[in-house]
Every structure is written in C-alpha cells, then in structure tokens.
Motif scaffolding. Structure first.
Motif, PDB file in Angstrom:
ATOM      1  N   VAL A 657       0.823  -1.219   0.000  1.00 59.11           N
ATOM      2  CA  VAL A 657       0.000   0.000   0.000  1.00 59.11           C
ATOM      3  C   VAL A 657       0.852   1.263   0.000  1.00 59.11           C
ATOM      4  CG1 VAL A 657      -1.794   1.254   1.244  1.00 59.11           C
ATOM      5  CG2 VAL A 657      -1.893  -1.237   1.090  1.00 59.11           C
ATOM      6  N   PRO A 658       1.934   1.340   0.780  1.00 61.12           N
ATOM      7  CA  PRO A 658       2.755   2.572   0.732  1.00 61.12           C
ATOM      8  C   PRO A 658       3.298   2.857  -0.665  1.00 61.12           C
ATOM      9  CG  PRO A 658       3.318   1.288   2.670  1.00 61.12           C
ATOM     10  CD  PRO A 658       2.397   0.442   1.856  1.00 61.12           C
ATOM     11  N   ALA A 659       3.713   1.821  -1.376  1.00 60.41           N
ATOM     12  CA  ALA A 659       4.212   2.047  -2.743  1.00 60.41           C
ATOM     13  C   ALA A 659       3.097   2.559  -3.643  1.00 60.41           C
ATOM     14  CB  ALA A 659       4.786   0.755  -3.311  1.00 60.41           C
ATOM     15  N   ALA A 660       1.895   2.028  -3.460  1.00 57.14           N
ATOM     16  CA  ALA A 660       0.759   2.521  -4.242  1.00 57.14           C
ATOM     17  C   ALA A 660       0.485   3.983  -3.937  1.00 57.14           C
ATOM     18  CB  ALA A 660      -0.472   1.666  -3.946  1.00 57.14           C
ATOM     19  N   ARG A 661       0.585   4.349  -2.653  1.00 59.60           N
ATOM     20  CA  ARG A 661       0.372   5.754  -2.276  1.00 59.60           C
ATOM     21  C   ARG A 661       1.430   6.655  -2.927  1.00 59.60           C
ATOM     22  NH1 ARG A 661      -0.494   4.142   3.598  1.00 59.60           N
ATOM     23  NH2 ARG A 661      -2.751   4.003   3.847  1.00 59.60           N
ATOM     24  N   SER A 662       2.660   6.193  -2.920  1.00 57.36           N
ATOM     25  CA  SER A 662       3.731   7.019  -3.504  1.00 57.36           C
ATOM     26  C   SER A 662       3.524   7.193  -5.002  1.00 57.36           C
ATOM     27  CB  SER A 662       5.085   6.383  -3.217  1.00 57.36           C
ATOM     28  OG  SER A 662       5.174   5.108  -3.848  1.00 57.36           O
ATOM     29  N   ILE A 663       3.061   6.124  -5.689  1.00 57.90           N
ATOM     30  CA  ILE A 663       2.785   6.245  -7.132  1.00 57.90           C
ATOM     31  C   ILE A 663       1.685   7.261  -7.376  1.00 57.90           C
ATOM     32  CG2 ILE A 663       1.861   5.016  -9.131  1.00 57.90           C
ATOM     33  CD1 ILE A 663       3.373   2.547  -8.172  1.00 57.90           C
ATOM     34  N   LEU A 664       0.635   7.212  -6.549  1.00 61.97           N
ATOM     35  CA  LEU A 664      -0.466   8.177  -6.713  1.00 61.97           C
ATOM     36  C   LEU A 664      -0.011   9.591  -6.378  1.00 61.97           C
ATOM     37  CD1 LEU A 664      -3.474   6.132  -5.310  1.00 61.97           C
ATOM     38  CD2 LEU A 664      -3.046   6.745  -7.673  1.00 61.97           C
ATOM     39  N   ALA A 665       0.902   9.709  -5.424  1.00 62.30           N
ATOM     40  CA  ALA A 665       1.424  11.040  -5.110  1.00 62.30           C
ATOM     41  C   ALA A 665       2.181  11.616  -6.303  1.00 62.30           C
ATOM     42  CB  ALA A 665       2.331  10.956  -3.879  1.00 62.30           C
ATOM     43  N   LEU A 666       2.995  10.766  -6.951  1.00 63.65           N
ATOM     44  CA  LEU A 666       3.683  11.223  -8.160  1.00 63.65           C
ATOM     45  C   LEU A 666       2.683  11.551  -9.265  1.00 63.65           C
ATOM     46  CD1 LEU A 666       6.616   8.635  -8.206  1.00 63.65           C
ATOM     47  CD2 LEU A 666       6.776  11.069  -7.669  1.00 63.65           C
ATOM     48  N   ALA A 667       1.612  10.763  -9.330  1.00 62.77           N
ATOM     49  CA  ALA A 667       0.580  11.040 -10.331  1.00 62.77           C
ATOM     50  C   ALA A 667      -0.093  12.385 -10.072  1.00 62.77           C
ATOM     51  CB  ALA A 667      -0.456   9.924 -10.319  1.00 62.77           C
ATOM     52  N   PHE A 668      -0.298  12.738  -8.768  1.00 59.87           N
ATOM     53  CA  PHE A 668      -0.878  14.048  -8.435  1.00 59.87           C
ATOM     54  C   PHE A 668       0.020  15.178  -8.917  1.00 59.87           C
ATOM     55  CE2 PHE A 668      -3.559  12.100  -4.983  1.00 59.87           C
ATOM     56  CZ  PHE A 668      -4.755  12.538  -5.510  1.00 59.87           C
ATOM     57  N   GLN A 669       1.319  14.981  -8.786  1.00 59.19           N
ATOM     58  CA  GLN A 669       2.243  16.034  -9.232  1.00 59.19           C
ATOM     59  C   GLN A 669       2.170  16.218 -10.747  1.00 59.19           C
ATOM     60  OE1 GLN A 669       6.110  14.968  -7.803  1.00 59.19           O
ATOM     61  NE2 GLN A 669       5.509  15.027  -5.626  1.00 59.19           N
TER      62      GLN A 669
END
Length: 974
Positions: A657-669
């Motif tokens: 889940v943390p890796a998924a969150r980080s991917i979505l955070a990069l997607a937000f940027q």
C-alpha cells in the motif's frame, strides 16, 4: 372486286391486261421472254422483273385497269343446304350453311358492355380482324421495351415491398407447420429402432404377423437325408410277410410271387455318406485357399472361424456389374492399342483388385512389367499386389531394370522386416544413387547417433546442397565441430536463412548470447548480397519457432532485425501491433514482447503503445515485468492517468500500500486536478480502512477539482459508513450544483427509502425525472417503489409514461412485462412482450425474457427465433445456456456458458449463472476455474450483479465474494 384483286396481285396480273382489251378469261397465250420477238427487251431488262411485288400494289391500277375475280378464285357456287364434303361431320356442321354461320360467329367479337373493363377495355381486341402490318409490329416492340424498362426500374423496390408484406403476413398468420416446428425438430433425435417400432395405422394383423421372428436355420444331420431318400423311391419288391399273410401268395402261375428276374431289384437310393463328407471338406479347402492370401501376404480369413468371417469374401466395390464390364473392355482396348502405356496396366490391375479378382490383377500387372520394364510405377504396383516373398522377388527384378530408381529401393527396404536387412538394402541403394537426399535421410534414421554422424559426414559430401543434412549433422556434432559444419554449410549454400538461424541458436545454447545479434545481422547482409529477398513474414515465423524451441535471444534478435523491413513509416505502428497480436495468438509470447519493446523504442511517447504493452504484461507476464514497464511508461507519458492507475493498482494488489500511495502522489504532481487519480486515492484509502484519510482526500477534491463524480463518491462514502445525515447533506449540496446528474437523485431517493420515508423518496425520484427524463434507472426505481407499496396501477402508469417519453427502450418494456408477470397477469405480460418485440425487434434482453415466458414445449422454438434476431447478444446466449441447463443437457449448457463469457466477459450475471451451474454439475476444479476467470475479467454490469455489488452492505467485498453471493441467490425456477 378491288380488295380481291389486291390480295391476289400475281394471279390476276395477266387477266387485268386482257381485261383491258375486252378479252375473255382464256385469252391469247403469253409470249415467253426468251422468244426471238422479245430479243430487244433482254438487253434493257428492268431490274424489278422477277422480284416480289411491294406491299399494297394493285396491277394496272395506275393506268385505270382493274382486275376481276373468276369462279376459279372463289370456288363453285354452292347452296347453303348443300352437304359438306365430310360424310361423318357431327350435327350442326353437315351443311355449307352451318359452316358459314359458324365462321361468321367466330369472326364477330363480343362488344357487349358486360365484356368491357375500365382499364383493359374489351376482353378481346377491337382490331384483331384488321391486318397486322410492319408498323404495328414496330410499335408493339417499342411498347414492350418501355414496359420492360419501367419494370426493371421498379423491380428492386417492388421485390423489397413484396418481401416485407410476406414477412408481415407470415408473422400475423403463421403456418400450421411453424406451430409444430419444435416437435419436428425433436424427430431428429428419434433413433432408427424407435422409428421402426412405431406401429402402422390400421394394422389388423395378429401379433405373430406384426412381429415376425428371425428365421432360424439348423444344420441337418446326414442320417436325415438318408432316411428321407428311401421314402421318395419307387418300390419294385413286395415284403415277404405281406405276401404270406395278406393273401397275395396265389397258386396260379404268373402271380406276384414269380421266379422271373427283374422282380426284385436292388435299392436305387443307396447313399455313400463318406464320399459326401470328403467332397464337402475339399470344397471348404478350396474356398479357404481362395481368400487366404491378401495383398500384404497375411491371412484375411481365419479358417477356424470361417463362418463368422464370410463377409470378407464379399467384393468391396460399389459399382454396377455392367459398369465394371465396360471398364474392363475399355482398358483391354487401351492395352491392346498401346501395350507400352503403363497407366493402362495399372488401372486394369486395380480394377480387378477392387472387384475381388486378386490373382487376375497380379497376372495383369506382371504382364505389364514385361511390356513396360522401364516404368517405375508399374513395378511398384506389382510389388504392392504381390504377397511377401514374391514382392521381394519383383522388387529385385525391378532393381535390375531400374538401378537408379529411389522409390524402388525405398519399397525394397519397406518389405524387409529385419533392421539389418533394411540397412543392407539402403546401403546398396546409396552405392548406386549416392545423390538422393531422401535415401540418406531414411538410412540415417535407422542408425545409432555415432553411426548417424559418420553417415551424415558422407551424406553432406555427396549432397552438399541439402540444408537438412547439414543441420542434422550440426546437431550431432560438438559445439566446435558444429560451428565448423555450419560454416561449411554457409559456403556451400549461401542463400539459405535456416543455416544462419541455426548458428545463432547454437551460440545461444552455449551461452554466447552476445554473438546472436551479430550472426543475425550478418545473415541479413549476406543474404542480400547474394540476391535473396528478405521475406518479413517468413522470418517472423522462424522467430516464432525459435521462441517455441526456447531460443529467446535468437527470437528477439530476428524480430529486431526484420520488424521494420518493407513497411512504410506511417504504417509501422498499426502493422507492429497486428504482428504482436498474431504472435500472441500463436503462443509466441517472447516474439510479441520483442515487438512491443521495439515499438516503444520507436514511439516512446505513444500512450496507446504503452497501454497495449502493459495489458500484454498483465495478461501474460509477471507482476515485476508489468511494474517495470509501467515505471518506464509514466516516465515517457506522465499525463497518461491510466498508466499511473495501473501501476498503483498492481502495487495495491501485491499488498504494498505505501508504494501505491507514492505512485499516486507522483501522479498528483503530474496531473494536479485529475478526477480519476483523486478517486483512485480515495478508493485505496477506503479499501484499506483509512476512512479519515479518504474523507480528507474527498474534501480536498471537492474544493480543488469539484465534479459530479467526486460529490457522488463523497455521498457514497458517508452512506456506506452509516452517516445518513452527512450523506443527505452532501447529496443536497451536490444537487445544487449538478441537478442534471441522475445518480445523485437515485442516491437521494434510496437513502430516503432506507429511512422508510416513502413520500420523500417518491418526491426525490419525481424531481429527478423532471431534470433527467431520459434516465431509465430513475423510472425503474420509481415504478418499483410504487409496486412495493402496493400501488400497482400507479406503477403501470409510470412505466407507460416512461415508454411515451423514451420510445424503443427495451429496459422499460422489460420492466412492464415483469410487472404484469409478478402481478399474476400472464396473458397481459405475453401481450406486452409481443408489442415490445415489435417495437424493439433486435433487443437481446427482451428475447431472453420471451424465451422463458413461453411454455416448456415452445421454448426451444423461441430460442431459435431469438438467435436469428440477436445472434451475438450475451443475454440471448445466456438464455440458451439456461434452457439447456433446464433440460439437463449438461455438456451443451457448459458450451453455451463458455461462449457467452467469451463474447461479453463484463456481464456479471453470466458469471453468476455459470458458477451456480458448476456448483450443481461441475467438479471442484471447474468451479475454481470459473471463479478465477471471473476475478480476472472484473465484471461491472448485469442486473443481478449490480444489485449485490452496489448494495451498501457489500461495498468492501471483492469480486469472488460477490460472485458467490449472487450465485447463492439464484433460484432454478426456469
């Protein structure tokens, strides 16, 4: 007179001339043209003399002369009462007057008003009695051409209209045979025994006559014949006891008891049973010897089981006897005409073989070998027909006549049963025909690996242009020797690609992968230098074969070398995607992976190529390969939201889940205001029980990227968490901004229904329908609400209003039919279904429902009609599968379920029915297979599926759990 003259111009020409001078009918004789008096006229002969007179010509009319009619023209004068010439004329035709009256009646036409038609005129033709001249014929031809032209112009429209009228008529008034069509189809399942057991109507015979037993034949002993032979003979002697006690003995001379010879002759009926038995045994031996030998030299008939195998003596040909005689005669004529023609002898022998005369066939073909000793086919046919050792002798004789024939040597080897003998024959053959690749291959196959290697070394010397022999030798050699062999092969055959590919596979197999790319590049260069055209399709097929053989590096090198050959730049992307799909279909996954890799190098910024590659890795690769590809994809296409979401989902499904969150955070940027990424982040948090995070994300999304879907997800989150008041407030706020979004009205009405506020729910639905009158779901929810509270009439009126506002909508019609059916009004539901099918004739959901509205005997007929109208509709296919299920045809039902999920994997109802079917009739493995395929397909639609998947109590359940839940609620009521 003038008309009569006009009809007979030729006859009256001479008469009119004499008539002008007052002469009689028998005037002076005409002077012939050839007389001396007319000699002057011959020099100036008119061109029209001797030609037929023109139409309407009357001789002498121009100079005032008119013709006259004589008695010879009109016949003798006869009274009306004179009898006619025919003595046997019927009554009414026996006098001249009767005949004239009849002819006059025939000439007169019926011009009465009753015989007049407004369009066609009189039944007859008004001008039928007039002359039919050339201009009339031309006019008729013109009118006929016009009619034909007009008919052709309207033909297509007329035929289409007629076809529609016939179809409409057939729908309204079906034939009786159509009503019994389902029963007729069942006749195909009747077996022959059942058909024969049907009694004939009116069969008055008794039981023994109706059911005759099979005739039983029992062998009769020889004593029976000996006994009955005596009963039929003439007695020429008298029993002595009869003569003594029956009064036949008399003292008179000449009585019956006389001493004269001839009165007591020996019995004429003596039978030698021993000789009969010997004759029978001899006959049996002859028959057994006749059929004992076959073409292969083995016994066809077992002598001990002769009676059980008599069918082997029956000729196998199916032709007529006369046809066989004609063919035999024809072939005989061919043989006699051209005795050195091999096909004639072969055809004659085969004809006799087919008719069962095997010995005649052998004799014929041996005669053919004498007449055609240089024909390979004749010798081979003779060897085929002869049994065992005789065939070997024939082949030996053939070799003497044809020492260079490869086929005869191969046949000789096939006749040998011992391996050593086969080798001996083939080696002898190779001494005579050392250039035959076929002989070398057969000989090598019989040898052990070491001997085969030695033999192949000699074979490539004798046949240096055979690629197969070189490659076979390379496979048997060691690595270093194989390289030398392949180098020699390239020198001898510089134009064959298989040698280069084999060299690349050899290097890969021995771990020298860096040489693979160089070898393939050299191959392309060398082949082009030798004038070989690089066929892209052939090289891709070779790459697929390398893939299946496990040579991955060679396969990828070949793909990289040839993938761009012969393709225009604008067609590259489309062609490469097709090539990748073709490789996947053929099972060559590494080829497809290499094609995608090359395409991504050429088109690094194409989102569609990255997506195709990602889906390929998802379906056929590993999770690691998919994540690596997606990581590269988002680096090249940061604006592609779907690639970010696929990467995050892959991490989430793996439990990271943390890796998924980080991917979505990069997607937000990369995509700051993307609705999809916001909702994906919310789903990730809510699925992992991080509800507060999800609430904060939704609040942030509503402020930074407010959309109807964001508000809907906010309302749903509060609703499923049990915060009804907060959900109601959010829904009210959302409807202020997005009142034309029907899902918000649906959620508001459902929340009110859950709170038992029926009036408010009804009001919410009605308001929603004012804003969204074309939302089918709102109409259905309002109708079901009224039905649930017992307002059947109001529900019916709502659906009728929906049909008026949304014509040709199958969902509304289906709900109307089901409403009446649930109310117990089956007749009304059938009527509504008929109207629905008229308005929506190609609707799959209506046809699927119509199948099960019918009585059981008519369901199959209805399903056939449904398949004709909607051949590839998933609802119809599902209905057919359920129909087979209800009839306990398990195999067919499973086939139709598989067909349905293949056509439409997104329909959840199909998966639920399929899983329920396997629970009842399948194994544990089949059940798990269906469940696994359903989870991979991730269905989102379906009436039963959505009812459970969107229920507030099931919001956290995965696909597998929902599948089990939906299947458990299915009842086998169909």
């Amino acid at each position: 007179m003038a008309s009569a003259t006009a009809k007979q111009p030729a006859k009256n020409a001479g008469k009119s001339a004499s008539g002008g001078t007052g002469g009689t009918a028998g005037g002076a004789p005409a002077i012939p043209l050839a007389s001396p008096l007319m000699g002057g006229l011959n020099k100036k002969k008119k061109p029209f003399l001797g030609m037929s007179a023109p139409l309407g010509y009357v001789p002498g009319l121009g100079r005032g002369a008119t013709g006259f009619t004589t008695r010879s023209d009109i016949g003798p004068a006869r009274d009306a009462n004179d009898p006619v010439d025919d003595r046997h004329a019927p009554p009414g035709k026996r006098t001249v007057g009767d005949q004239m009256k009849k002819n006059q009646e025939e000439d007169e036409e019926d011009l009465n008003d009753t015989n007049y038609d407004e369009f066609n005129g009189y039944a007859g033709s008004l001008f039928s009695s007039g002359p039919y001249e050339k201009d009339d014929e031309e006019a008729d031809a013109i009118y006929a051409a016009l009619d034909k032209r007009m008919d052709e112009r309207r033909k297509e429209r007329r035929e289409l209209r007629e076809k529609e009228e016939i179809e409409k008529y057939r729908m309204e008034r079906p034939k009786i045979q159509q009503q019994f069509s389902d029963l007729k189809r069942k006749l195909a399942e009747v077996t022959e025994d059942e058909w024969l057991s049907i009694p004939e109507v009116g069969d008055a015979r008794n039981k023994r006559q109706r059911n005759p037993r099979h005739e039983k034949l029992t062998p009769v002993p020889d004593s029976f014949f000996a006994k009955h032979l005596k009963t039929g003979e003439n007695h020429t002697s008298v029993d002595p006891l009869q003569g003594q006690f029956a009064g036949l003995e008399t003292p008179f001379p000449g009585g019956l008891n006389t001493p004269y010879p001839g009165g007591m002759t020996p019995e004429a009926g003596e039978l030698d049973m021993r000789k009969i038995g010997q004759a029978r045994n001899t006959l049996m031996d002859m028959r057994l010897s006749q059929v004992s030998d076959s073409v292969s030299g083995q016994t066809v008939v077992d002598p001990k089981g002769y009676l059980t195998d008599l069918n082997s003596m029956i000729p196998t040909h199916g032709g007529d006897i006369s046809d066989i005689k004609k063919a035999r005669l024809l072939l005989k004529s061919v043989r006699e005409t051209n005795p050195h023609h091999p096909p004639a002898w072969i055809a004659s022998a085969r004809l006799e073989e087919v008719t069962g005369k095997l010995q005649v066939a052998r004799n014929l073909i041996m005669k053919g070998t004498e007449m055609c000793p240089k024909s390979e086919d004749v010798w081979l046919e003779a060897a085929r027909l002869q049994p065992g050792d005789t065939a070997k002798a024939v082949v030996a004789q053939a070799v003497r006549h044809l020492p260079q024939s490869v086929r005869i040597y191969i046949r000789a080897a096939e006749l040998e049963t011992d391996i050593r003998a086969k080798k001996r024959v083939l080696r002898k053959a190779l001494e005579n025909v050392s250039k035959s690749v076929r002989l070398w291959k057969i000989a090598v196959e019989l040898e052990e690996p070491e001997d085969a290697r030695i033999m192949l070394s000699r074979a490539v010397e004798c046949c240096p242009t055979s690629v197969e022999l070189w490659l076979a030798l390379a496979r048997l050699e060691t690595y270093e020797n194989a390289r030398r062999v392949l180098n020699k092969a390239r020198e001898n055959i510089p134009t064959d690609r298989h040698i280069w590919i084999t060299a690349a596979k050899l290097e890969e197999a021995n771990g020298n992968t860096q040489m693979v790319e160089k070898i393939i590049d050299r191959a392309i260069t060398s082949l082009r230098a030798n004038g070989v055209e690089i066929n892209r399709e052939q090289w891709i097929q070779d790459a697929e074969e390398c893939d299946k053989a496990g040579s991955v590096a060679t396969c990828q090198a070949v793909i990289r070398a040839v993938i761009g050959i012969g393709i225009e730049e604008e067609d590259c992307k489309h062609t490469w995607m097709e090539d990748a799909d073709s490789c996947v279909a053929h099972g060559a996954l590494e080829c497809a992976r290499a094609i995608y890799a090359h395409a991504l190098q050429v088109f690094p910024s194409k989102k569609s190529v990255w997506l195709r590659a990602a889906y390929f890795e998802k379906n056929h690769g590993t999770r690691e390969s998919l994540e690596a590809l997606l990581q590269r994809a988002v680096a090249h296409c940061p604006k592609a939201e779907v690639l970010w979401l696929m990467g995050a989902k892959s991490k989430w499904l793996a439990g990271d889940v943390p890796a998924a969150r980080s991917i979505l955070a990069l997607a937000f940027q990369a995509n700051p205001n993307s609705e999809e990424i916001w909702l994906a982040a919310v789903k990730l948090e809510s699925e992992n029980n991080e509800y507060e995070r999800a609430r904060r994300l939704l609040a942030k999304a509503r402020s930074s990227a407010p959309t109807a879907r964001v508000f809907m997800k906010s309302v749903r989150l509060e609703w499923v968490l049990g915060n009804i008041d907060a959900a109601h407030e959010l829904c009210t706020e959302a409807l202020k901004h997005y009142e034309d979004f029907p899902k918000l009205w649906m959620m508001r009405g459902q929340i009110e229904e859950q709170s038992e506020n029926i009036d408010k729910a009804r009001e919410a639905y009605n308001q929603g329908l004012k804003k969204c009158p074309h939302s089918m779901s709102l109409w259905l929810l309002l109708s079901r609400l009224e039905e649930r509270v017992g307002q059947l009439t109001r529900a019916r009126a709502i659906l009728e209003k929906a049909r008026l506002k949304n014509p040709q909508t199958p969902e509304i019609w289906l709900e109307s039919v089901r409403l009446e059916y649930r109310a117990g009004l089956k007749n009304i539901s059938n009527t509504l279904m008929a109207k629905a099918l008229q308005e929506c004739p190609n609707s799959g959901i209506l046809w699927a429902e119509a199948v099960f509205l019918e009585a059981r005997p008519q369901r199959k007929t209805k399903s056939v009609d449904a398949l004709k109208k909607c051949e590839h509709d998933p609802h119809v296919l599902l209905a057919v599968a359920k129909l087979f299920w209800s009839e306990r045809k398990i195999t067919k039902a499973r086939e139709w379920f598989l067909r349905t999920v293949k056509i439409e994997p997104d329909l959840g109802d199909t998966w639920a029915f399929f899983y329920k079917f396997e629970l009842q009739h399948g194994t544990e493995e089949q059940q798990q297979e269906v469940k696994k395929r359903c989870e991979n397909a991730e269905p989102r639609h379906g009436e039963l599926w959505c009812a459970e998947s969107k229920h507030v109590l099931n919001w956290q359940k995965n696909i597998g759990e929902i599948l089990v839940l939906v299947a458990s609620k299915i009842k086998n009521t169909f």
